[in-house]
Design an enzyme around this catalytic site. Sequence first.
Site, PDB file in Angstrom:
ATOM      1  N   TRP A 184       0.853  -1.192   0.000  1.00  0.00           N
ATOM      2  CA  TRP A 184       0.000   0.000   0.000  1.00  0.00           C
ATOM      3  C   TRP A 184       0.884   1.235   0.000  1.00  0.00           C
ATOM      4  CZ3 TRP A 184      -0.221   3.943   3.760  1.00  0.00           C
ATOM      5  CH2 TRP A 184      -1.107   4.982   3.404  1.00  0.00           C
ATOM      6  N   GLU A 197      -2.981  -2.764  -2.542  1.00  0.00           N
ATOM      7  CA  GLU A 197      -4.147  -2.266  -1.793  1.00  0.00           C
ATOM      8  C   GLU A 197      -4.608  -0.904  -2.300  1.00  0.00           C
ATOM      9  OE1 GLU A 197      -3.431  -1.924   2.406  1.00  0.00           O
ATOM     10  OE2 GLU A 197      -5.472  -1.238   2.833  1.00  0.00           O
ATOM     11  N   LYS A 234      -7.147   2.544  -2.483  1.00  0.00           N
ATOM     12  CA  LYS A 234      -7.666   3.485  -1.490  1.00  0.00           C
ATOM     13  C   LYS A 234      -8.358   4.651  -2.187  1.00  0.00           C
ATOM     14  CE  LYS A 234      -6.351   5.700   2.815  1.00  0.00           C
ATOM     15  NZ  LYS A 234      -5.412   5.742   3.910  1.00  0.00           N
ATOM     16  N   ASP A 243      -9.511  -2.990   1.395  1.00  0.00           N
ATOM     17  CA  ASP A 243      -9.655  -2.597   2.792  1.00  0.00           C
ATOM     18  C   ASP A 243     -11.064  -2.032   2.955  1.00  0.00           C
ATOM     19  OD1 ASP A 243      -9.667  -0.809   5.101  1.00  0.00           O
ATOM     20  OD2 ASP A 243      -7.490  -1.008   5.162  1.00  0.00           O
ATOM     21  N   HIS A 277     -11.701   1.763   2.641  1.00  0.00           N
ATOM     22  CA  HIS A 277     -11.094   2.532   1.557  1.00  0.00           C
ATOM     23  C   HIS A 277     -12.040   2.872   0.424  1.00  0.00           C
ATOM     24  CE1 HIS A 277      -6.631   1.559   2.626  1.00  0.00           C
ATOM     25  NE2 HIS A 277      -7.336   2.013   3.645  1.00  0.00           N
ATOM     26  N   HIS A 324      -8.420  -6.411   4.010  1.00  0.00           N
ATOM     27  CA  HIS A 324      -8.160  -5.737   5.269  1.00  0.00           C
ATOM     28  C   HIS A 324      -9.523  -5.460   5.886  1.00  0.00           C
ATOM     29  CE1 HIS A 324      -3.782  -4.092   4.836  1.00  0.00           C
ATOM     30  NE2 HIS A 324      -3.853  -5.401   4.981  1.00  0.00           N
ATOM     31  N   ASP A 333     -12.241   6.653   6.838  1.00  0.00           N
ATOM     32  CA  ASP A 333     -11.362   5.497   7.011  1.00  0.00           C
ATOM     33  C   ASP A 333     -10.664   5.597   8.367  1.00  0.00           C
ATOM     34  OD1 ASP A 333      -9.663   3.335   6.619  1.00  0.00           O
ATOM     35  OD2 ASP A 333      -8.186   4.536   5.550  1.00  0.00           O
ATOM     36  N   ASP A 356     -10.327   3.424  10.789  1.00  0.00           N
ATOM     37  CA  ASP A 356      -9.645   2.238  11.309  1.00  0.00           C
ATOM     38  C   ASP A 356     -10.024   1.919  12.751  1.00  0.00           C
ATOM     39  OD1 ASP A 356      -7.752   1.318   9.058  1.00  0.00           O
ATOM     40  OD2 ASP A 356      -7.382   3.463   9.165  1.00  0.00           O
ATOM     41  N   ASP A 393      -6.989  -4.786   9.745  1.00  0.00           N
ATOM     42  CA  ASP A 393      -6.265  -3.526   9.685  1.00  0.00           C
ATOM     43  C   ASP A 393      -7.033  -2.460  10.451  1.00  0.00           C
ATOM     44  OD1 ASP A 393      -4.644  -1.419   9.144  1.00  0.00           O
ATOM     45  OD2 ASP A 393      -5.178  -1.223   7.034  1.00  0.00           O
TER      46      ASP A 393
HETATM   47  C1  RNT Z   1      -3.612   2.533   4.823  1.00  0.00           C
HETATM   48  C2  RNT Z   1      -3.792   1.089   4.505  1.00  0.00           C
HETATM   49  C3  RNT Z   1      -2.679   0.188   4.960  1.00  0.00           C
HETATM   50  C4  RNT Z   1      -2.165   0.495   6.340  1.00  0.00           C
HETATM   51  C5  RNT Z   1      -1.176  -0.531   6.852  1.00  0.00           C
HETATM   52  C6  RNT Z   1      -0.620  -0.150   8.168  1.00  0.00           C
HETATM   53  O1  RNT Z   1      -4.711   3.280   4.515  1.00  0.00           O
HETATM   54  O2  RNT Z   1      -5.011   0.646   4.988  1.00  0.00           O
HETATM   55  O3  RNT Z   1      -3.112  -1.129   4.871  1.00  0.00           O
HETATM   56  O4  RNT Z   1      -3.213   0.628   7.240  1.00  0.00           O
HETATM   57  O5  RNT Z   1      -0.182  -0.709   5.929  1.00  0.00           O
HETATM   58 ZN    ZN Z   2      -5.374  -1.466   4.918  1.00  0.00          ZN
END
Ligand code: RNT
Ligand code: ZN
Length: 407
Positions: free
Chosen positions: A184, A225, A227, A259, A262, A286, A294, A296, A326
């Site tokens: 990513w 990945e 986003k 993810d 994202h 993720h 986002d 997390d 994640d």
């Molecule tokens: C960031 C991505 C990525 C990170 C990790 C820590 O937006 O989601 O996966 O969270 O690499």
């Molecule tokens: Zn991620």
Amino acid sequence: MSNVERNYEVAKEIYAAYGVDTDAVLKRMDEIPVSIHCWQINDLQGLEDFNSKLTGGIQATGNAGGKPTTIPEYFAQLSEALKLVPGRKKVAAHAIYHTLGKVVERDELKPEYFADWVDFAKKEDIGLDFNPTYFSHPKSEDGFTLASRDESIRQYWVGHGKCCRKVGEFFGKELGQTCYTNHWIPDGYKDITVDKIGPREILIKSLDEIFAEKIDPKYNVDSVESKLFGLGVEAYTVGSHEFYTNYVAHKDNCIICMDAGHFHPTEVISAKLSSYLCFGQEIMLHVSRPVRWDSDHVTILDEETQAIMEEIKRADAFDKVHIGLDYFDGSINRIAATAIGARSTKKAIMKALLEPTAKLQKLEHEGNLTQRLGFLEETKTLPFGLVWAKYCEMHGCEQDNWIERYC
Ligand code: RNT
Ligand code: ZN
């Protein structure tokens, strides 16, 4: 007979009436690993510099106490979290979590710098996944890494990507299970962007260079990945979902990583899985929980996490979709946060496995849409918690006593 055992027998009978074999589900659970991210334990700070700053448009907020201050403390906490999660597990390491105890150039990382991770994995009887760290570094500060127009910066990060694939291969060989190495990058612009193609062409070139070396997919498989946006990168992200979807379609040995945080707020990854699977593609996930953005947050047993697992179950694709976590929440105990999210993910997997999918799909194929909805609603209240309790007990995991140890 213990309470757990007695309750399980009741649940078994109820599920059997729906044509679901709970014993088989308990067995199947043991074949499906959840890849627990190493970074919730210390807010993505890595292990090379305990004062490092997190950059790249992502943010861990909160200042709960107990954050590890040494490498041994870090591993002890991670190990504690793993013990709270029943069944098969992997841990996803990140490049800044090598154990040399000092800052190392990212394009000079060597597999042996992660030998402690292999020892840890063997001791814990888990697999490992890996992530390059294309952020939190002076050379990513102008917002571009693999898509940089500055050739020396671009080369530096290409070098990093290459090193990381070798770490993945090392993990795969040492542990006898494939390591998924997830790339990513934070690259993009804060404001209106007038050349959107240029950086994407540069990114293709960089990825092609990183993936040029053939590595046996038995040991390492790479994922990319996508986003939508990051903090300070609101207008344009080079590695968008469309970009990587097209990239992986033209490559073998490289798969998409989605993810859950994202995408646009009402866009869900559960709806996307079948469109990759029907082309025979594998997917890295993720599993996260975006709250308004986002953010997390710790993964919970919410509708979308459940929907993701149901989609995988219904497509019989647990061997094609690799489930990773994640999130990074520094406002609550980090060991507990790691365990809560992993347990919730496993609960979602179990609930999906307990679904009478064959019955529901038969009704759908026959056009009996009334019964499809009726049974879908009824199955929501079947006693899956009793099967979960049995699963925890089978693995010597506490069911809820452990929670009171953390605050
Ligand atoms: C960031 C991505 C990525 C990170 C990790 C820590 O937006 O989601 O996966 O969270 O690499
Ligand atoms: Zn991620």
